[in-house]
Design a protein around this motif. Structure first.
Motif: not given
Length: 72
Positions: A60-72, A40-49, A33-36
């Motif tokens: 329990l806390m789960v965090s997700a991070s990644g790089t929002a990108v636009i794929i053409e 962005a239309n994709a997220v790459i390099g996703v890391d879950l902690d 949702q944050r990437a959109a």
């Protein structure tokens, strides 16, 4: 409570695993949702902690991070 018993005797706790899966799904959905929102239309390099917090490790806390990108 049953997850604690499983910790004592070993084995896997289906309840705990369901909670982990649900927390992971929520974190990934929020990441999408944050990437959109950034256009962005994709997220790459996703890391879950995963982090256990609180008194007696009751949260329990789960965090997700990644790089929002636009794929053409």
């Amino acid at each position: 409570m049953f997850a604690g018993i499983r910790d004592l005797v070993g084995g896997r706790s289906a309840t705990y695993e369901r909670e982990l899966q649900q927390a992971r799904d929520i974190a990934i959905e929020e990441l999408q949702q944050r990437a959109a929102a950034l256009g962005a239309n994709a997220v790459i390099g996703v890391d879950l902690d995963y982090e256990v917090l609180g008194q007696a490790n009751g949260m329990l806390m789960v965090s997700a991070s990644g790089t929002a990108v636009i794929i053409e």
